[in-house]
Design an enzyme around this catalytic site. Sequence first.
Site, PDB file in Angstrom:
ATOM      1  N   LYS A 194      29.272 -28.582  -9.625  1.00  0.00           N
ATOM      2  CA  LYS A 194      28.232 -28.380 -10.668  1.00  0.00           C
ATOM      3  C   LYS A 194      27.662 -26.930 -10.725  1.00  0.00           C
ATOM      4  CE  LYS A 194      26.291 -32.108 -12.235  1.00  0.00           C
ATOM      5  NZ  LYS A 194      26.177 -32.707 -13.555  1.00  0.00           N
ATOM      6  N   CYS A 243      -4.459 -23.758 -42.080  1.00  0.00           N
ATOM      7  CA  CYS A 243      -5.277 -24.212 -43.056  1.00  0.00           C
ATOM      8  C   CYS A 243      -6.801 -24.423 -42.514  1.00  0.00           C
ATOM      9  CB  CYS A 243      -4.838 -25.411 -44.010  1.00  0.00           C
ATOM     10  SG  CYS A 243      -4.812 -27.131 -42.957  1.00  0.00           S
ATOM     11  N   CYS A 294      -1.981 -31.749 -37.923  1.00  0.00           N
ATOM     12  CA  CYS A 294      -2.899 -31.314 -39.143  1.00  0.00           C
ATOM     13  C   CYS A 294      -2.691 -32.488 -40.111  1.00  0.00           C
ATOM     14  CB  CYS A 294      -2.562 -30.010 -39.637  1.00  0.00           C
ATOM     15  SG  CYS A 294      -3.441 -29.552 -41.136  1.00  0.00           S
ATOM     16  N   TYR A 329      41.295 -35.731 -20.462  1.00  0.00           N
ATOM     17  CA  TYR A 329      41.605 -34.966 -19.077  1.00  0.00           C
ATOM     18  C   TYR A 329      42.357 -36.134 -18.145  1.00  0.00           C
ATOM     19  CZ  TYR A 329      37.257 -37.801 -18.644  1.00  0.00           C
ATOM     20  OH  TYR A 329      36.135 -38.700 -18.784  1.00  0.00           O
ATOM     21  N   ASP A 385      30.913 -31.018 -20.911  1.00  0.00           N
ATOM     22  CA  ASP A 385      29.592 -31.737 -21.038  1.00  0.00           C
ATOM     23  C   ASP A 385      29.409 -32.320 -22.302  1.00  0.00           C
ATOM     24  OD1 ASP A 385      27.244 -32.470 -20.207  1.00  0.00           O
ATOM     25  OD2 ASP A 385      26.258 -30.340 -20.672  1.00  0.00           O
ATOM     26  N   GLU A 417      40.288 -28.092 -13.349  1.00  0.00           N
ATOM     27  CA  GLU A 417      39.820 -28.405 -14.784  1.00  0.00           C
ATOM     28  C   GLU A 417      38.315 -28.018 -15.043  1.00  0.00           C
ATOM     29  OE1 GLU A 417      40.619 -32.312 -15.809  1.00  0.00           O
ATOM     30  OE2 GLU A 417      42.767 -32.205 -14.954  1.00  0.00           O
TER      31      GLU A 417
HETATM   32  S1  IVH Z   1      37.849 -37.107 -14.277  1.00  0.00           S
HETATM   33  C1  IVH Z   1      37.468 -40.720 -11.878  1.00  0.00           C
HETATM   34  N1  IVH Z   1      38.003 -34.672 -15.278  1.00  0.00           N
HETATM   35  O1  IVH Z   1      32.577 -36.186 -15.955  1.00  0.00           O
HETATM   36  C2  IVH Z   1      37.266 -39.331 -12.301  1.00  0.00           C
HETATM   37  N2  IVH Z   1      35.998 -36.082 -15.734  1.00  0.00           N
HETATM   38  O2  IVH Z   1      31.494 -37.858 -13.448  1.00  0.00           O
HETATM   39  C3  IVH Z   1      37.451 -39.383 -14.004  1.00  0.00           C
HETATM   40  N3  IVH Z   1      34.189 -35.041 -17.055  1.00  0.00           N
HETATM   41  O3  IVH Z   1      32.672 -39.660 -16.885  1.00  0.00           O
HETATM   42  C4  IVH Z   1      36.964 -38.674 -14.678  1.00  0.00           C
HETATM   43  N4  IVH Z   1      35.440 -33.426 -17.618  1.00  0.00           N
HETATM   44  O4  IVH Z   1      32.978 -37.995 -18.561  1.00  0.00           O
HETATM   45  C5  IVH Z   1      37.232 -35.701 -15.257  1.00  0.00           C
HETATM   46  N5  IVH Z   1      38.043 -32.634 -16.633  1.00  0.00           N
HETATM   47  C6  IVH Z   1      37.179 -33.818 -16.225  1.00  0.00           C
HETATM   48  C7  IVH Z   1      36.019 -34.065 -16.864  1.00  0.00           C
HETATM   49  C8  IVH Z   1      35.375 -35.105 -16.519  1.00  0.00           C
HETATM   50  C9  IVH Z   1      34.259 -34.137 -17.607  1.00  0.00           C
HETATM   51  C10 IVH Z   1      33.259 -36.320 -17.010  1.00  0.00           C
HETATM   52  C11 IVH Z   1      33.598 -37.447 -17.589  1.00  0.00           C
HETATM   53  C12 IVH Z   1      33.169 -38.450 -16.400  1.00  0.00           C
HETATM   54  C13 IVH Z   1      32.297 -37.615 -15.554  1.00  0.00           C
HETATM   55  C14 IVH Z   1      32.462 -38.057 -13.948  1.00  0.00           C
END
Ligand code: IVH
Length: 673
Positions: A315, A412, A427, A224, A117, A113
Amino acid sequence: MSEREQAQRRIAELSRELEEHNHRYYVLAAPTISDREFDRMLKELEALEHTWPEFASPNSPTQRVGGDITKDFPVVMHRYPMLSLSNSYSAEEVAAFVARVEKEIGRTTYVMELKYDGVAISLSYVNGELVRGVTRGDGEKGDDITNNVRTVRSIPLRLRGDFPPVVEARGEILFMRAQFDRLNEERAKDGEELYANPRNTAAGSLKQQDPKDVAKRGLDNFIYTLQGPDLPTTSHFENIRAAHRWGFKTPDPGRRFIERTDSVEGIMAFIAHWDKARHALEMDIDGVVVKVDDLRIQDELGTTAKSPRWAIAYKFQAEQAVTRLNEVTYQVGRTGAITPVANLEPVLLAGTTVKRASLHNADQIAKLDLHIGDQVQVEKGGEIIPKIVGVLVDQRETHAPPVVFPENCPECGTRLVRYDGEAQHYCPNEHACPPQIMGRIEHFVGRRMMAIDGLGAETVAELVNAGLIANVADLYDLTVDQLLGLGKGWGEKSANQVIAGIAASRVIPVEQVLFAIGIRHVGETVAKKIARAVGRLDRLMAMTREELMALDEVGGVIADSILDFFAAEGNRRIVERLRRHGLRMEVEAGSAGPVGDKLKGKTFVVSGVFKHYSRDGVKEAIERNGGKVSGSISSKTSYVLAGADMGPSKRVKAEELKVPVIDEDEFNRMIEG
Ligand code: IVH
């Protein structure tokens, strides 16, 4: 059927239809009616709920534009802890994750997935009704921000189809880039500091006390994961599909937002695709997430203290580029703050051409030891404007001149000052430095301040340059003839409009007036708090530092800024002139009881939506002037005060009983005249 039953039935019908259209618009992106038709139905529902509050549900579509204000968000425990993901930054680390999983349970299927952000949210539904929206907090407990969550259009308030009786959906609340840019364009127009990035702005938006403010921001969301005692299947992928059927906005497999694979190669291909394709996405992602698909295997693998063993985040690298620093220029804001801007040799970075980077302040320049002509490393993190993160010192030409922060205002010429404890230079020539004059007036007339129609940045500049205005109080002395005298571009109609817009701003609440006059560090929220706590501007002007510091949200910096502002004779004069021009100088909610008796003995029935008042605001205005408010029209009603979209049944009743129907303008004349 009684009128009451009819209303109840119509409320249910409108709610259902509005939610359906909302879903089509915000989740499916395939609307079937016009915005106008939608607004008409919503107004009808609002009016009905106003008359029959007993039928207004907390999950009514009207709550999408803002329900009750929350002072402090209650802290609640999560039923299932909200874990975080362990991060990885290379193909090797992802391969190692897969190897670990397979060593324990053998070959299996993975779901890939996007890693959105934004801000994590947990949404609880009971019998299909949204009952609670909670932030991640520390993972164990978070803030209950349900009223704010209801304003996020892509979050269903009621589920549809074959949902289980109890279910929790988790996902990310975020801004689409286009919406975020729109917000910043508005802020630029209002002369306000721009929001730095979508993620922080989403987090800040969700913590607003007034859901109406949240609704205006236009947040979005993706789901998600699902949690609950009876999920539809044991496949994460299938459950997300089910969530889509229940009305949630979920990642679209057709766009490769979510995919399944059972090989490391499949995972690598997905990562490689999004590392490139992410720049063209409509929202920010900072990586991809790989999860074991089978929930039973997830259970078997379990979790560490902080994160599941069945998932990993990959990441992306923040993108960097190297380019030449051509020049540093200095912008003067409405508060006199000087912002240095690096002008760069254009370079392609993360899909856009970068020509400028922010340098924040003098310290930043010193820290980087910047010289003109330097090869600099620019990075695009979450911020809209990229930043300079480093200098290639060994490539510096021998005689490159260092960047020297100016001592005088570039606009100015006044000597700049730097206040104790602040990084920014200012200023101090508030009343004669052109960008400050214009900036302050532009701020004052902005939509969230005095909301004066027809006065944009260009018009303000024209009026200042023509010598017609030099401060915000001058606006109220403007005449139609003066505007017509400007010649080109001005006609009876536009001149009248501007003057009428200025006149109409006199009913703007003092909370906004305080924000509008532009005291440094006193933003919208702080202004609201201060105004409500103090009640009247003249009291605020007389307060000591200690008294100011005792107010909620006011620390030393804000207190000093308020003291400085009102210590300036010029500012006091301007506020005094605004008072004489009839601007509101005290809060509406009558802590001091009625302030006038112009409406004494008169009973009003209020209906519809108003330009310059909230629903409660209009009632307060009536009561403050000695009048009474009643819920239904009778022979004792003196006036029906009709806003936009007053219900037709009220109009008929008023006619029957020969009760005069007045509009907002007429009402304002009554209490002003
Ligand atoms: S699963 C136990 N899926 O990333 C795992 N998290 O570091 C639960 N996030 O706080 C999260 N996209 O806010 C999951 N496709 C995704 C996500 C996702 C963003 C964020 C989420 C979480 C952080 C985890």
